[in-house]
Design a protein around this motif. Structure first.
Motif, short mmCIF file in Angstrom:
data_model
loop_
_atom_site.label_atom_id
_atom_site.label_comp_id
_atom_site.label_asym_id
_atom_site.label_seq_id
_atom_site.Cartn_x
_atom_site.Cartn_y
_atom_site.Cartn_z
N VAL A 59 0.92 -1.22 0.12
CA VAL A 59 -0.03 0.05 -0.12
C VAL A 59 0.85 1.12 0.05
CG1 VAL A 59 -1.77 1.27 1.12
CG2 VAL A 59 -2.01 -1.38 1.29
N GLY A 60 0.49 2.32 -0.82
CA GLY A 60 1.10 3.61 -0.56
C GLY A 60 0.38 4.60 -1.13
N GLY A 61 0.75 5.72 -1.31
CA GLY A 61 -0.12 6.99 -1.56
C GLY A 61 0.05 7.66 -2.91
N ARG A 62 -0.08 8.94 -2.89
CA ARG A 62 0.26 9.57 -3.98
C ARG A 62 1.19 10.70 -3.65
NH1 ARG A 62 -2.87 8.50 -8.31
NH2 ARG A 62 -3.43 10.53 -9.21
N SER A 63 2.04 11.02 -5.02
CA SER A 63 2.87 12.28 -4.75
C SER A 63 2.99 13.08 -5.91
CB SER A 63 4.34 11.69 -4.21
OG SER A 63 4.86 10.91 -5.30
N GLY A 64 3.76 14.16 -5.86
CA GLY A 64 3.76 14.80 -6.89
C GLY A 64 2.35 15.71 -7.33
N GLY A 65 2.70 16.49 -8.48
CA GLY A 65 1.42 17.42 -8.68
C GLY A 65 1.40 18.68 -8.08
N VAL A 66 0.31 19.40 -8.43
CA VAL A 66 0.27 20.47 -7.84
C VAL A 66 -1.29 20.85 -7.49
CG1 VAL A 66 0.12 23.43 -7.94
CG2 VAL A 66 2.08 21.91 -9.16
N LEU A 67 -1.57 20.97 -6.22
CA LEU A 67 -3.27 20.87 -5.65
C LEU A 67 -3.88 19.86 -6.07
CD1 LEU A 67 -3.91 24.73 -6.39
CD2 LEU A 67 -3.19 23.70 -4.33
N GLY A 68 -3.05 18.73 -6.18
CA GLY A 68 -3.71 17.46 -6.45
C GLY A 68 -3.81 16.95 -7.80
N LEU A 69 -3.50 17.92 -8.71
CA LEU A 69 -3.28 17.83 -10.11
C LEU A 69 -2.17 17.12 -10.33
CD1 LEU A 69 -5.13 20.88 -11.12
CD2 LEU A 69 -6.42 18.64 -11.11
N GLY A 70 -2.13 16.24 -11.24
CA GLY A 70 -0.70 15.70 -11.77
C GLY A 70 -0.31 14.60 -10.68
N ALA A 71 -0.89 14.37 -9.61
CA ALA A 71 -0.41 13.35 -8.66
C ALA A 71 -0.32 12.09 -9.32
CB ALA A 71 -1.04 13.42 -7.26
N THR A 72 0.93 11.35 -8.74
CA THR A 72 0.88 9.84 -9.47
C THR A 72 1.02 8.88 -8.17
OG1 THR A 72 3.19 10.02 -9.48
CG2 THR A 72 1.97 10.76 -11.55
N GLY A 73 0.87 7.63 -8.50
CA GLY A 73 0.57 6.83 -7.56
C GLY A 73 2.21 6.54 -7.06
N ASP A 74 2.57 6.59 -5.48
CA ASP A 74 3.81 6.29 -5.08
C ASP A 74 3.91 5.31 -3.92
OD1 ASP A 74 6.22 6.66 -3.94
OD2 ASP A 74 6.20 8.83 -3.83
N LEU A 75 4.40 4.28 -4.15
CA LEU A 75 4.27 3.01 -2.89
C LEU A 75 5.20 3.54 -1.69
CD1 LEU A 75 4.47 0.03 -5.29
CD2 LEU A 75 2.44 0.91 -3.99
N ASP A 76 5.87 4.49 -1.94
CA ASP A 76 6.76 5.10 -0.64
C ASP A 76 5.87 6.03 -0.10
OD1 ASP A 76 8.69 3.02 -0.74
OD2 ASP A 76 9.80 4.23 -2.31
N ALA A 77 4.93 6.71 -0.58
CA ALA A 77 4.16 7.95 0.23
C ALA A 77 2.93 7.28 1.19
CB ALA A 77 3.30 8.47 -1.14
N ARG A 78 2.83 8.10 1.99
CA ARG A 78 1.66 7.67 3.02
C ARG A 78 0.26 8.07 2.26
NH1 ARG A 78 1.37 11.02 8.36
NH2 ARG A 78 3.42 9.77 8.61
N PRO A 79 -0.52 7.03 2.49
CA PRO A 79 -1.91 7.15 1.80
C PRO A 79 -2.62 8.26 2.59
CG PRO A 79 -1.45 4.95 2.25
CD PRO A 79 -0.30 5.73 2.80
N GLN A 80 -3.55 8.94 1.69
CA GLN A 80 -4.56 9.92 2.30
C GLN A 80 -5.58 9.19 3.05
OE1 GLN A 80 -6.37 12.49 -0.58
NE2 GLN A 80 -7.82 13.27 0.91
N ALA A 81 -5.72 9.89 4.56
CA ALA A 81 -6.90 9.38 5.30
C ALA A 81 -7.77 10.69 5.68
CB ALA A 81 -6.31 8.75 6.60
N ASP A 82 -9.10 10.29 5.82
CA ASP A 82 -10.09 11.36 6.22
C ASP A 82 -10.84 10.70 7.24
OD1 ASP A 82 -9.36 13.66 4.57
OD2 ASP A 82 -10.34 12.48 3.00
N VAL A 83 -11.05 11.18 8.32
CA VAL A 83 -11.65 10.67 9.64
C VAL A 83 -12.97 11.38 9.89
CG1 VAL A 83 -11.69 9.75 12.01
CG2 VAL A 83 -9.73 9.49 10.59
N ASP A 84 -14.19 11.09 10.22
CA ASP A 84 -15.30 11.68 10.63
C ASP A 84 -15.54 10.98 11.97
OD1 ASP A 84 -15.61 13.65 8.62
OD2 ASP A 84 -16.74 12.13 7.44
N LEU A 85 -15.51 11.78 13.10
CA LEU A 85 -15.87 11.27 14.53
C LEU A 85 -17.36 11.32 14.49
CD1 LEU A 85 -13.19 12.42 16.69
CD2 LEU A 85 -13.79 10.09 16.29
N ASP A 86 -18.06 10.49 14.91
CA ASP A 86 -19.72 10.45 15.67
C ASP A 86 -19.39 10.15 17.07
OD1 ASP A 86 -22.33 10.78 16.24
OD2 ASP A 86 -22.61 9.02 14.63
N GLY A 87 -19.23 10.92 18.14
CA GLY A 87 -18.88 10.48 19.57
C GLY A 87 -17.70 9.90 19.50
#
Length: 149
Positions: A59-87
């Motif tokens: 598992v990897g993340g995405r890297s490169g690009g500007v403002l999310g445009l042009g980013a490419t898959g990168d197995l050495d990058a941290r994946p993006q995570a979003d969390v919503d809390l309900d209690g």
């Protein structure tokens, strides 16, 4: 942005002597459970979830690009995570790059299990659901000797 607020972890059981009581040789500062609360912000949970996902070798993340445009898959990058809390329940969304030819069903199941175990072990929240978006598949092996276990 949500936060989780609750008692500080590892508070002694009611009726048991406090670690700072004379029985333990400590100085009296009051009951540890009355000293305050633990506030846990979503951003902390996002970093923990992203790091837990990155610990898996396929598992990897995405890297490169500007403002999310042009980013490419990168197995050495941290994946993006979003969390919503309900209690005290966390709902996690992960955007990942996966090593090809990882079996996607087995890989995402292992990813969900690992992130759930890490979040529930290191924080006082319960994971309600983890959604996984596979942004790209990358061939070859990156620096960590990647393989599905």
């Amino acid at each position: 942005m949500s936060t989780w607020t609750g008692p500080a972890p590892d508070s002694p059981a009611p009726g048991s002597p406090a670690p700072d009581s004379p029985l333990y040789g400590g100085t009296p500062h009051g009951d540890p459970s009355s000293r305050g609360t633990l506030v846990l912000k979503e951003k902390v949970l996002q970093k923990i979830a992203g790091q837990a996902a990155a610990e898996l070798p396929f598992v990897g993340g995405r890297s490169g690009g500007v403002l999310g445009l042009g980013a490419t898959g990168d197995l050495d990058a941290r994946p993006q995570a979003d969390v919503d809390l309900d209690g005290s329940t966390a709902f996690v969304s992960l955007t990942v790059t996966m090593l090809y030819p990882t079996p996607l069903r087995a890989g995402t199941e292992q990813l969900r299990a690992h992130v759930t175990e890490t979040l529930e072990r290191t924080t006082p929240v319960h994971v309600g659901r983890i959604d996984v978006t596979i942004a790209s598949l990358e061939t070859g092996s990156a620096g960590k000797g990647r393989r599905l276990e």
